[in-house]
Design an enzyme around this catalytic site. Structure first.
Site, PDB file in Angstrom:
ATOM      1  N   TYR A   5     -59.336  37.292 -16.243  1.00  0.00           N
ATOM      2  CA  TYR A   5     -59.882  38.556 -16.309  1.00  0.00           C
ATOM      3  C   TYR A   5     -61.113  38.790 -15.704  1.00  0.00           C
ATOM      4  CZ  TYR A   5     -57.766  39.720 -20.974  1.00  0.00           C
ATOM      5  OH  TYR A   5     -57.126  40.336 -21.905  1.00  0.00           O
TER       6      TYR A   5
ATOM      7  N   THR B  38     -55.771  40.685 -14.701  1.00  0.00           N
ATOM      8  CA  THR B  38     -55.576  41.709 -15.750  1.00  0.00           C
ATOM      9  C   THR B  38     -56.927  42.650 -15.412  1.00  0.00           C
ATOM     10  OG1 THR B  38     -54.715  40.106 -17.089  1.00  0.00           O
ATOM     11  CG2 THR B  38     -55.586  42.173 -17.847  1.00  0.00           C
TER      12      THR B  38
ATOM     13  N   SER C  77     -53.312  32.715 -20.839  1.00  0.00           N
ATOM     14  CA  SER C  77     -54.581  33.585 -20.830  1.00  0.00           C
ATOM     15  C   SER C  77     -55.754  32.951 -20.497  1.00  0.00           C
ATOM     16  CB  SER C  77     -54.646  34.452 -22.265  1.00  0.00           C
ATOM     17  OG  SER C  77     -55.827  34.843 -22.575  1.00  0.00           O
TER      18      SER C  77
ATOM     19  N   HIS D 155     -51.236  47.179 -21.583  1.00  0.00           N
ATOM     20  CA  HIS D 155     -51.808  46.024 -22.244  1.00  0.00           C
ATOM     21  C   HIS D 155     -50.976  45.949 -23.700  1.00  0.00           C
ATOM     22  CE1 HIS D 155     -55.059  43.036 -21.694  1.00  0.00           C
ATOM     23  NE2 HIS D 155     -54.997  43.031 -22.864  1.00  0.00           N
TER      24      HIS D 155
ATOM     25  N   LYS E  44     -52.466  42.966 -12.821  1.00  0.00           N
ATOM     26  CA  LYS E  44     -51.649  43.348 -14.252  1.00  0.00           C
ATOM     27  C   LYS E  44     -52.469  44.602 -14.946  1.00  0.00           C
ATOM     28  CE  LYS E  44     -50.264  41.546 -18.807  1.00  0.00           C
ATOM     29  NZ  LYS E  44     -51.246  41.937 -19.797  1.00  0.00           N
TER      30      LYS E  44
HETATM   31  C1  LIG Z   1     -52.271  39.388 -29.442  1.00  0.00           C
HETATM   32  C2  LIG Z   1     -52.379  39.871 -27.894  1.00  0.00           C
HETATM   33  C3  LIG Z   1     -53.423  39.198 -27.146  1.00  0.00           C
HETATM   34  C4  LIG Z   1     -53.131  39.525 -25.794  1.00  0.00           C
HETATM   35  N1  LIG Z   1     -54.076  39.081 -25.062  1.00  0.00           N
HETATM   36  C5  LIG Z   1     -53.882  39.200 -23.627  1.00  0.00           C
HETATM   37  C6  LIG Z   1     -54.846  38.356 -22.754  1.00  0.00           C
HETATM   38  O1  LIG Z   1     -55.661  37.691 -23.082  1.00  0.00           O
HETATM   39  N2  LIG Z   1     -54.650  38.669 -21.411  1.00  0.00           N
HETATM   40  C7  LIG Z   1     -53.647  39.775 -20.799  1.00  0.00           C
HETATM   41  O2  LIG Z   1     -53.739  40.199 -19.610  1.00  0.00           O
HETATM   42  N3  LIG Z   1     -53.123  40.351 -21.679  1.00  0.00           N
HETATM   43  C8  LIG Z   1     -53.011  40.041 -22.895  1.00  0.00           C
HETATM   44  N4  LIG Z   1     -52.200  40.825 -24.027  1.00  0.00           N
HETATM   45  C9  LIG Z   1     -51.290  41.677 -23.429  1.00  0.00           C
HETATM   46  C10 LIG Z   1     -49.943  41.130 -23.023  1.00  0.00           C
HETATM   47  O3  LIG Z   1     -50.264  40.341 -22.179  1.00  0.00           O
HETATM   48  C11 LIG Z   1     -48.836  42.215 -22.722  1.00  0.00           C
HETATM   49  O4  LIG Z   1     -49.364  43.040 -21.703  1.00  0.00           O
HETATM   50  C12 LIG Z   1     -48.563  43.094 -23.947  1.00  0.00           C
HETATM   51  O5  LIG Z   1     -48.383  42.179 -25.073  1.00  0.00           O
HETATM   52  C13 LIG Z   1     -47.054  43.629 -23.647  1.00  0.00           C
HETATM   53  O6  LIG Z   1     -46.538  44.331 -24.677  1.00  0.00           O
HETATM   54  P1  LIG Z   1     -45.647  43.865 -25.928  1.00  0.00           P
HETATM   55  O7  LIG Z   1     -46.351  42.901 -26.767  1.00  0.00           O
HETATM   56  O8  LIG Z   1     -45.494  45.141 -26.559  1.00  0.00           O
HETATM   57  O9  LIG Z   1     -44.554  43.209 -25.400  1.00  0.00           O
HETATM   58  C14 LIG Z   1     -52.239  40.523 -25.262  1.00  0.00           C
HETATM   59  C15 LIG Z   1     -51.565  41.110 -26.202  1.00  0.00           C
HETATM   60  C16 LIG Z   1     -51.407  40.900 -27.668  1.00  0.00           C
HETATM   61  C17 LIG Z   1     -50.297  41.166 -28.507  1.00  0.00           C
END
Ligand SMILES: Cc1cc2nc3c(=O)[nH]c(=O)nc-3n(C[C@H](O)[C@H](O)[C@H](O)COP(=O)(O)O)c2cc1C
Length: 379
Positions: free
Chosen positions: A128, A154, A106, A274, A250
């Protein structure tokens, strides 16, 4: 505690982490309707059992963006995952490398691009949309120099979603630092491993803008202040110009947007909301995926995430049209519970569960998984 399934990792993570960190990962936006839909819609997809199909040899490997991978799975980008275990991004990347799958770092990680690139292979970097375009350019250049093999851009965070749990848990809200400190005192194993030995807790990639004394408060503040809702599809041209490797957009949930992504020359998309952390009430990824695959599946590589908790879910996403799946919370729970060993175990479990699902649906190769292994037509 005994860990025999991915959901056991969640319980182990809940016990080990201070509440603000568990709730930050576990929670979603508003009433968490989409978060629940992601899990329930995917788990509700019935597979079509077939027997006596000679599936003695199952091959779980496939190719993603020109690289052979051990499973059609990648560790998705998760912000501040270095707070879930000591230098967590490094531990997770090591486990991913051992399983032969990509780890996507990330933008808002604890460990920096340069640190993680040394251990990750394949190494993907997630970017981002940031107001400061010069800084974005700088991040792209750093990822390139460090050897990233794909850029995940993203686009579903032009503003941060409202997450009620964060205000209650002390991740944000009044007296947040004090509340977090009190919670940490109640979790000595985490405090020793991450709170003390896991320092620095700075956001590795943002040091040039936040400085070396940055911490969690800066993280939440920075998310709010720096995302840019003015970006449009045509602005992506300059990213294309800066980054000539595989570009994966994404946060696509609509076939029209998927077509736009194909039109700007993206190599892939991630069908994603997300993890239900942004606009609550939108479709689950599983429901959105088939129409998107119909629209652009021939033009670019469709990946998906949201609600994937085990190997059956991976197979379901592939049957709905994805070529690969990103894990989010699943790997964070495993990391929080047992560090690198936990993520390695999770990936083993997923491989075993995929093998069983493929055996009993009568397919022995990843590219043979399609809608024919679903028991019911897609509505
Ligand atoms: C704690 C947390 C932080 C996240 N941070 C980012 C991030 O920095 N960048 C991003 O593109 N997606 C982020 N996501 C989204 C994840 O990449 C992903 O799309 C999502 O967790 C998928 O769903 P799931 O956790 O139910 O499998 C984050 C998700 C979580 C749970």
């Amino acid at each position: 505690m005994i860990i025999s399934s991915a959901s056991d990792f969640r319980e182990a993570a809940r016990r080990r982490l201070p509440r603000f960190l568990f709730d930050y990962a576990d929670g979603g936006a508003y009433a968490e309707v989409t978060l629940r839909r992601n899990v329930a819609d995917l788990a509700g997809i019935a597979l079509r059992q077939r027997v006596l199909k000679d599936v003695a040899t199952i091959d779980l490997s496939t190719s993603l963006f020109g690289r052979q991978v051990g499973l059609p799975v990648a560790l998705g980008p998760v912000g501040i995952s270095g707070m879930y275990a000591r230098r967590g991004e490094i531990q997770a990347a090591r486990a991913a490398k051992a399983a032969g799958i990509p780890a996507c770092l990330s933008t808002v990680s604890i460990c920096s691009i340069e640190e993680v690139a040394q251990v990750a292979d394949p190494f993907w970097f997630q970017l981002y949309v940031i107001r400061d375009r010069a800084f974005m350019k700088d991040l792209i250049a750093r990822a390139k120099a460090a050897g990233a093999s794909a850029m995940v851009f993203t686009v579903d965070m032009p503003v941060p979603g409202a997450r009620y749990r964060d205000a209650h848990s002390g991740m944000s809200g009044p007296n947040a630092p004090l509340r977090r400190m009190l919670q940490a005192i109640g979790k000595p194993a985490w405090s020793w491993d991450v709170g003390l030995r896991g320092r620095p807790h700075t956001l590795g990639n943002l040091l040039p803008v936040l400085g070396k004394d940055s911490g969690l408060n800066d993280y939440m503040g920075w998310l709010g202040a720096n995302f840019d809702p003015s970006i449009q599809w045509k602005d992506l041209d300059w990213i294309r110009a800066e980054w000539d490797g595989p570009l994966i957009i994404k946060g696509i949930l609509d076939p029209e947007d998927a077509r736009e992504a194909a039109a700007i020359g993206a190599n892939g998309i991630v069908v994603s909301n997300h993890g239900g952390r942004q606009l609550d009430g939108v479709l689950s990824s599983a429901r959105a995926l088939p129409a998107i695959d119909d629209a652009v599946g021939d033009a670019l590589t469709v990946l998906a995430d949201g609600g994937v908790r085990n190997g059956l879910d991976v197979v379901r996403m592939l049957a709905l049209g994805a070529k690969g799946v990103l894990l989010g919370r699943a790997w964070v729970y495993a990391l929080a519970a047992q560090g690198e060993t936990g993520v390695a175990k999770l990936l083993e479990l997923i491989a075993k569960e995929m093998t069983v699902a493929m055996t009993l649906t009568g397919v022995n190769r990843i590219d043979a998984i399609d809608r024919s292994i679903l028991a019911e037509p897609i509505k």
